[in-house]
Design a protein around this motif. Structure first.
Motif, short mmCIF file in Angstrom:
data_model
loop_
_atom_site.label_atom_id
_atom_site.label_comp_id
_atom_site.label_asym_id
_atom_site.label_seq_id
_atom_site.Cartn_x
_atom_site.Cartn_y
_atom_site.Cartn_z
N GLU A 1 14.25 -12.31 -9.47
CA GLU A 1 13.85 -10.84 -9.97
C GLU A 1 12.58 -10.34 -9.18
N MET A 2 12.72 -9.19 -8.62
CA MET A 2 11.57 -8.74 -7.60
C MET A 2 10.74 -7.42 -8.30
N THR A 3 9.35 -7.66 -8.27
CA THR A 3 8.75 -6.23 -8.68
C THR A 3 7.85 -5.93 -7.41
N LEU A 4 7.90 -4.44 -7.31
CA LEU A 4 7.11 -4.10 -6.08
C LEU A 4 6.24 -2.90 -6.52
N VAL A 5 4.96 -3.19 -5.99
CA VAL A 5 3.93 -2.33 -6.36
C VAL A 5 3.61 -1.40 -5.13
N SER A 6 3.51 -0.21 -5.13
CA SER A 6 3.15 0.72 -4.08
C SER A 6 1.71 1.41 -4.62
N ALA A 7 0.62 1.08 -3.90
CA ALA A 7 -0.47 1.50 -4.42
C ALA A 7 -0.47 3.15 -4.27
N THR A 8 0.04 3.50 -3.36
CA THR A 8 0.13 5.00 -2.90
C THR A 8 1.55 5.59 -3.04
N ARG A 9 1.69 6.84 -2.73
CA ARG A 9 3.02 7.27 -2.34
C ARG A 9 2.91 7.88 -1.05
N GLY A 10 2.09 7.54 -0.30
CA GLY A 10 2.11 7.80 1.31
C GLY A 10 2.03 9.17 1.81
N GLU A 11 1.38 9.99 0.80
CA GLU A 11 1.30 11.57 1.04
C GLU A 11 0.56 11.76 2.31
N MET A 12 -0.34 11.10 2.95
CA MET A 12 -1.16 11.28 4.00
C MET A 12 -0.62 10.97 5.35
N GLY A 13 0.80 10.50 5.15
CA GLY A 13 1.80 10.18 6.56
C GLY A 13 1.60 11.21 7.53
N ILE B 1 -2.85 5.87 -6.40
CA ILE B 1 -3.99 6.02 -5.46
C ILE B 1 -3.71 6.77 -4.59
N ARG B 2 -4.48 7.58 -4.20
CA ARG B 2 -4.31 8.52 -3.17
C ARG B 2 -4.28 7.79 -1.77
N ASP B 3 -3.20 8.17 -0.87
CA ASP B 3 -2.96 7.58 0.29
C ASP B 3 -4.35 7.73 1.08
N LYS B 4 -4.74 6.58 1.89
CA LYS B 4 -5.83 6.37 2.64
C LYS B 4 -7.11 6.38 2.01
N THR B 5 -7.07 6.11 0.59
CA THR B 5 -8.34 5.81 -0.01
C THR B 5 -8.43 4.76 -0.86
N ALA C 1 0.68 -1.24 0.07
CA ALA C 1 -0.03 0.06 -0.09
C ALA C 1 0.79 1.23 -0.07
N HIS C 2 1.88 1.37 0.62
CA HIS C 2 2.50 2.37 1.29
C HIS C 2 4.32 2.37 0.84
N PRO C 3 4.83 3.40 0.53
CA PRO C 3 6.29 3.22 0.63
C PRO C 3 6.78 2.90 2.31
N ASP C 4 7.68 2.34 2.25
CA ASP C 4 8.12 1.65 3.58
C ASP C 4 7.53 0.50 3.93
#
Length: 237
Positions: free
Chosen positions: A40-52, A91-95, A18-21
């Motif tokens: 070989e590893m792929t990471l998806v982060s749904a958001t950029r954690g802007e509401m941290g 995706i917006r953080d927390k949504t 969901a978030h960075p970290d």
């Protein structure tokens, strides 16, 4: 059963978080271990954690600058852990829980079909600990089954909670326990890369030997299909 790759078909891992970290704080040692083994590893982060809530110590970020800072920190952490491919869903953080479920599942299913991972990691939809975590876990689980992949699905877990899986309705045979002791230095470097989130945690910035002593030796994962053929309980592959 252990999945064996060869020189022409490297093993692949897809993590959908969901978030960075999330990747560092929860299972950074495991990423570093498999990077060292050539996975070989792929990471998806749904958001950029802007509401941290953490904005540096003392604060130097705000809602306008947070997303870019956390994206850069995540890229640096991925370099520390050996994660070669990073994807943002924007995706917006927390949504995440408010996203159209079928659309989100479809995006993840398309990735699974494209990458053909041997292992998929995500959050448990009930034990994720945060609405964004649970929502991305639910969508990834549905996408995994819809894709009809023959790989393995695992849920990431927090700390050593799964030393006693019975509290969560699971048995010990449902838990994979990864020894990450040899990869703690990479994990610490990734912690420090997530600077705005860790500056307030004094232990992260102690001398390396003191900081490293705070990490547990193992990271734990729940099998996403407890009826699947038994795999080694010390390896995801």
């Amino acid at each position: 059963m252990t999945i064996q790759g060869n020189a022409n078909t490297p093993r692949k891992l897809l993590a959908v978080f969901a978030h960075p970290d999330d990747e560092t704080f929860i299972c950074g040692g495991t990423f570093a271990k498999y990077a060292a083994e050539g996975v070989e590893m792929t990471l998806v982060s749904a958001t950029r954690g802007e509401m941290g809530r953490r904005m540096g110590n003392p604060p130097y970020l705000n809602r306008e600058t947070m997303a870019a800072a956390r994206e850069q920190e995540l890229r640096e952490a991925c370099a520390c852990l050996g994660i070669g491919n990073l994807i943002f869903f924007d995706i917006r953080d927390k949504t995440v829980e408010f996203e159209d479920e079928r659309s989100l599942e479809g995006r993840i299913e398309a990735l699974i079909r494209d990458i053909a991972p041997d292992v998929v990691l995500t959050f448990h939809e009930r034990y994720g600990g945060h609405p964004d975590h649970c929502a991305i876990g639910k969508a990834t689980t549905a996408a995994f089954w819809r894709s009809a992949r023959k790989g393995a699905l695992y849920f990431i877990t927090f700390g050593d909670a799964m030393e006693r899986p019975e509290r969560y309705g699971y048995k010990r045979k449902d838990v994979v326990k990864i020894d990450v002791q040899a990869y703690q230095s990479a994990k610490l470097a990734a912690f420090r890369a997530h600077r705005c989130q860790t500056e307030i945690d004094e232990w992260v910035w102690l001398a390396d030997n003191e900081a490293l002593s705070r990490f547990g030796r193992h990271e734990y994962f729940l099998k996403g299909d407890v009826q699947a053929a038994q795999r080694a309980n010390t390896d995801l592959f």
